[in-house]
Motif scaffolding. Sequence first.
Motif, PDB file in Angstrom:
ATOM      1  N   ASP A 255     -62.571 -49.356  78.775  1.00  0.00           N
ATOM      2  CA  ASP A 255     -62.817 -50.076  77.528  1.00  0.00           C
ATOM      3  C   ASP A 255     -64.077 -49.496  76.908  1.00  0.00           C
ATOM      4  N   SER A 256     -64.123 -49.440  75.582  1.00  0.00           N
ATOM      5  CA  SER A 256     -65.306 -48.861  74.949  1.00  0.00           C
ATOM      6  C   SER A 256     -65.639 -49.554  73.635  1.00  0.00           C
ATOM      7  N   PHE A 257     -66.914 -49.467  73.272  1.00  0.00           N
ATOM      8  CA  PHE A 257     -67.407 -49.861  71.952  1.00  0.00           C
ATOM      9  C   PHE A 257     -68.285 -48.717  71.483  1.00  0.00           C
ATOM     10  N   LEU A 258     -67.783 -47.933  70.530  1.00  0.00           N
ATOM     11  CA  LEU A 258     -68.486 -46.740  70.092  1.00  0.00           C
ATOM     12  C   LEU A 258     -68.589 -46.695  68.571  1.00  0.00           C
ATOM     13  N   VAL A 259     -69.745 -46.288  68.093  1.00  0.00           N
ATOM     14  CA  VAL A 259     -70.018 -46.175  66.663  1.00  0.00           C
ATOM     15  C   VAL A 259     -70.310 -44.726  66.338  1.00  0.00           C
ATOM     16  N   ASN A 260     -69.728 -44.244  65.236  1.00  0.00           N
ATOM     17  CA  ASN A 260     -69.929 -42.875  64.770  1.00  0.00           C
ATOM     18  C   ASN A 260     -71.194 -42.829  63.911  1.00  0.00           C
ATOM     19  N   LEU A 261     -72.220 -42.128  64.384  1.00  0.00           N
ATOM     20  CA  LEU A 261     -73.495 -42.090  63.666  1.00  0.00           C
ATOM     21  C   LEU A 261     -73.363 -41.417  62.307  1.00  0.00           C
ATOM     22  N   ALA A 262     -72.483 -40.438  62.187  1.00  0.00           N
ATOM     23  CA  ALA A 262     -72.286 -39.778  60.893  1.00  0.00           C
ATOM     24  C   ALA A 262     -71.766 -40.771  59.866  1.00  0.00           C
ATOM     25  N   THR A 263     -70.817 -41.622  60.287  1.00  0.00           N
ATOM     26  CA  THR A 263     -70.270 -42.630  59.376  1.00  0.00           C
ATOM     27  C   THR A 263     -71.327 -43.655  59.004  1.00  0.00           C
ATOM     28  N   VAL A 264     -72.132 -44.080  59.990  1.00  0.00           N
ATOM     29  CA  VAL A 264     -73.209 -45.038  59.723  1.00  0.00           C
ATOM     30  C   VAL A 264     -74.170 -44.479  58.687  1.00  0.00           C
ATOM     31  N   PHE A 265     -74.580 -43.222  58.866  1.00  0.00           N
ATOM     32  CA  PHE A 265     -75.532 -42.604  57.946  1.00  0.00           C
ATOM     33  C   PHE A 265     -74.940 -42.473  56.544  1.00  0.00           C
ATOM     34  N   GLU A 266     -73.705 -42.028  56.457  1.00  0.00           N
ATOM     35  CA  GLU A 266     -73.060 -41.870  55.147  1.00  0.00           C
ATOM     36  C   GLU A 266     -72.954 -43.202  54.424  1.00  0.00           C
ATOM     37  N   ASN A 267     -72.538 -44.254  55.149  1.00  0.00           N
ATOM     38  CA  ASN A 267     -72.406 -45.573  54.526  1.00  0.00           C
ATOM     39  C   ASN A 267     -73.760 -46.100  54.058  1.00  0.00           C
ATOM     40  N   PHE A 268     -74.787 -45.900  54.888  1.00  0.00           N
ATOM     41  CA  PHE A 268     -76.112 -46.393  54.511  1.00  0.00           C
ATOM     42  C   PHE A 268     -76.623 -45.699  53.255  1.00  0.00           C
ATOM     43  N   VAL A 269     -76.545 -44.377  53.218  1.00  0.00           N
ATOM     44  CA  VAL A 269     -77.053 -43.649  52.051  1.00  0.00           C
ATOM     45  C   VAL A 269     -76.304 -44.071  50.792  1.00  0.00           C
ATOM     46  N   LEU A 270     -74.989 -44.218  50.898  1.00  0.00           N
ATOM     47  CA  LEU A 270     -74.188 -44.643  49.745  1.00  0.00           C
ATOM     48  C   LEU A 270     -74.659 -45.996  49.220  1.00  0.00           C
ATOM     49  N   VAL A 271     -74.733 -46.990  50.114  1.00  0.00           N
ATOM     50  CA  VAL A 271     -75.081 -48.347  49.692  1.00  0.00           C
ATOM     51  C   VAL A 271     -76.529 -48.427  49.233  1.00  0.00           C
ATOM     52  N   ALA A 272     -77.451 -47.813  49.978  1.00  0.00           N
ATOM     53  CA  ALA A 272     -78.867 -47.898  49.634  1.00  0.00           C
ATOM     54  C   ALA A 272     -79.159 -47.196  48.310  1.00  0.00           C
ATOM     55  N   LEU A 273     -78.533 -46.056  48.073  1.00  0.00           N
ATOM     56  CA  LEU A 273     -78.750 -45.351  46.811  1.00  0.00           C
ATOM     57  C   LEU A 273     -78.129 -46.119  45.650  1.00  0.00           C
ATOM     58  N   ARG A 274     -76.963 -46.710  45.875  1.00  0.00           N
ATOM     59  CA  ARG A 274     -76.332 -47.538  44.836  1.00  0.00           C
ATOM     60  C   ARG A 274     -77.252 -48.704  44.461  1.00  0.00           C
ATOM     61  N   GLU A 275     -77.833 -49.359  45.480  1.00  0.00           N
ATOM     62  CA  GLU A 275     -78.743 -50.477  45.228  1.00  0.00           C
ATOM     63  C   GLU A 275     -79.992 -50.015  44.492  1.00  0.00           C
ATOM     64  N   ALA A 276     -80.562 -48.897  44.916  1.00  0.00           N
ATOM     65  CA  ALA A 276     -81.780 -48.399  44.284  1.00  0.00           C
ATOM     66  C   ALA A 276     -81.548 -48.017  42.827  1.00  0.00           C
ATOM     67  N   LEU A 277     -80.337 -47.555  42.515  1.00  0.00           N
ATOM     68  CA  LEU A 277     -80.006 -47.187  41.135  1.00  0.00           C
ATOM     69  C   LEU A 277     -79.564 -48.381  40.305  1.00  0.00           C
ATOM     70  N   GLY A 278     -79.298 -49.528  40.962  1.00  0.00           N
ATOM     71  CA  GLY A 278     -78.858 -50.722  40.250  1.00  0.00           C
ATOM     72  C   GLY A 278     -77.454 -50.580  39.687  1.00  0.00           C
ATOM     73  N   LEU A 279     -76.567 -49.894  40.418  1.00  0.00           N
ATOM     74  CA  LEU A 279     -75.208 -49.648  39.938  1.00  0.00           C
ATOM     75  C   LEU A 279     -74.197 -50.489  40.697  1.00  0.00           C
ATOM     76  N   SER A 280     -73.012 -50.623  40.125  1.00  0.00           N
ATOM     77  CA  SER A 280     -71.929 -51.361  40.764  1.00  0.00           C
ATOM     78  C   SER A 280     -71.095 -50.413  41.623  1.00  0.00           C
ATOM     79  N   GLU A 281     -70.203 -50.977  42.432  1.00  0.00           N
ATOM     80  CA  GLU A 281     -69.309 -50.145  43.240  1.00  0.00           C
ATOM     81  C   GLU A 281     -68.389 -49.319  42.352  1.00  0.00           C
ATOM     82  N   ARG A 282     -68.038 -49.857  41.210  1.00  0.00           N
ATOM     83  CA  ARG A 282     -67.172 -49.101  40.302  1.00  0.00           C
ATOM     84  C   ARG A 282     -67.916 -47.888  39.729  1.00  0.00           C
TER      85      ARG A 282
END
Length: 411
Positions: A255-282
């Motif tokens: 049994d395993s619980f594993l997280v892909n660090l590349a995916t974590v980093f990509e998701n964080f940069v996307l969301v954090a940059l979107r927030e910093a720019l004050g933009l919507s998901e669209r």
Amino acid sequence: MNVAPLPEPVVLREYTASEAIPLSGAEREALSRLAPGMSIVPADGEEGSFILDPGNRVGAIQLGRRRFELRPKIAIRRLLFLLSYSMNPSSWWRQGFDFAEDTDLFEAVVPGFTYQVEEALRGGPLFGYRQREDSLQTVRGRIRFDDQLRRRFGLLPPIECRFDEFTDDIEANRLLRAAIVRLGSIRIRDPRTRSRLAALAPVFANVAAVSYDPRALPEPRFDRLSERYRQPVELARLILRSRSVDGRSGGIGGDSFLVNLATVFENFVLVALREALGLSERQFPAQAGGRTLYLDADRSIGLRPDLSWWEGGAPRFVGDVKYKRTPATLGVKHPDIYQLLAYTTATELPWGLLVYAAGEAPERMYRIAAAGKEVEVRTLDLDRDPELVLSQVGEIAARVRERSGLLVDVL
């Protein structure tokens, strides 16, 4: 009855070759299936021992009584910040993660998840309407006339009905129940955490047990009344995406619980940059979601950049995110630069941004004169306090605004 003590866990570090580790044939095969990206190489001169490198996966693998802890190079608290912020930028600091500094990611995630579910349940379980079909003695909702004729030859009762039922058996609760069940199948060392997790199960006794495909998890929608469920449901989806079971491990149980660090980093940069720019998901979607982007005139080479900013259907900025630099292959020494160059070409933008984790590449500007393009490389140091990491993102966002503003002035 005397119970043999559990062996010490085998600790591995991301992208780091281990010392020689003894493995049985069943353990080696199970590791290959549970952690496909892990490198398992025979150790020179040591029969039955292997050198392990987990690559970009972190978490825990349980093989019978033996545990493998795959740890990131940054502190677990730093990684949990990246995960939490990506799921909910407005309340990432209210997570309830409570763990020892030397714990593994799995042991850190479980108390955070239980805390979030407990907080969401303070107002009681969430109810909603779910469409049902049933054979009833009286009419409820709408009669399914086709089924009534086919199954009952038009005779009444029973009556084939379709109706909406107000119930706690809704998708959000199904996801929470599935995550609770899956977490409970991996040995949790902390007895208090085990007890808290077990106490949640009866709350969802009337909720259907669903075996979800981790590649196609549902995404419940939230409104003002259900917003309290957003954080635990997002954590549940992470848990369900990250866990796998191996039933072919020669009787040892995997049994395993594993997280892909590349995916974590990509998701964080996307969301954090979107927030910093004050933009919507669209305006700032993941992988240009909802837009069509092609490199060639025949529209046969589709592109999906990690970062893009759209206004009025037109691209205003394009970028890419890499946790690790892509290695050179087939004589191509800078594949990441070529990829971003393709994005700027397809969007007809003069400038593009490539974001790496710190240490992967020097920050610099590449000027491709023949194409009339500029590719800028920036890095993020993740092993810092959250405020400092977000401050770095803010600087990158300011750069995006500056260059996008220059583009607008030219147009």
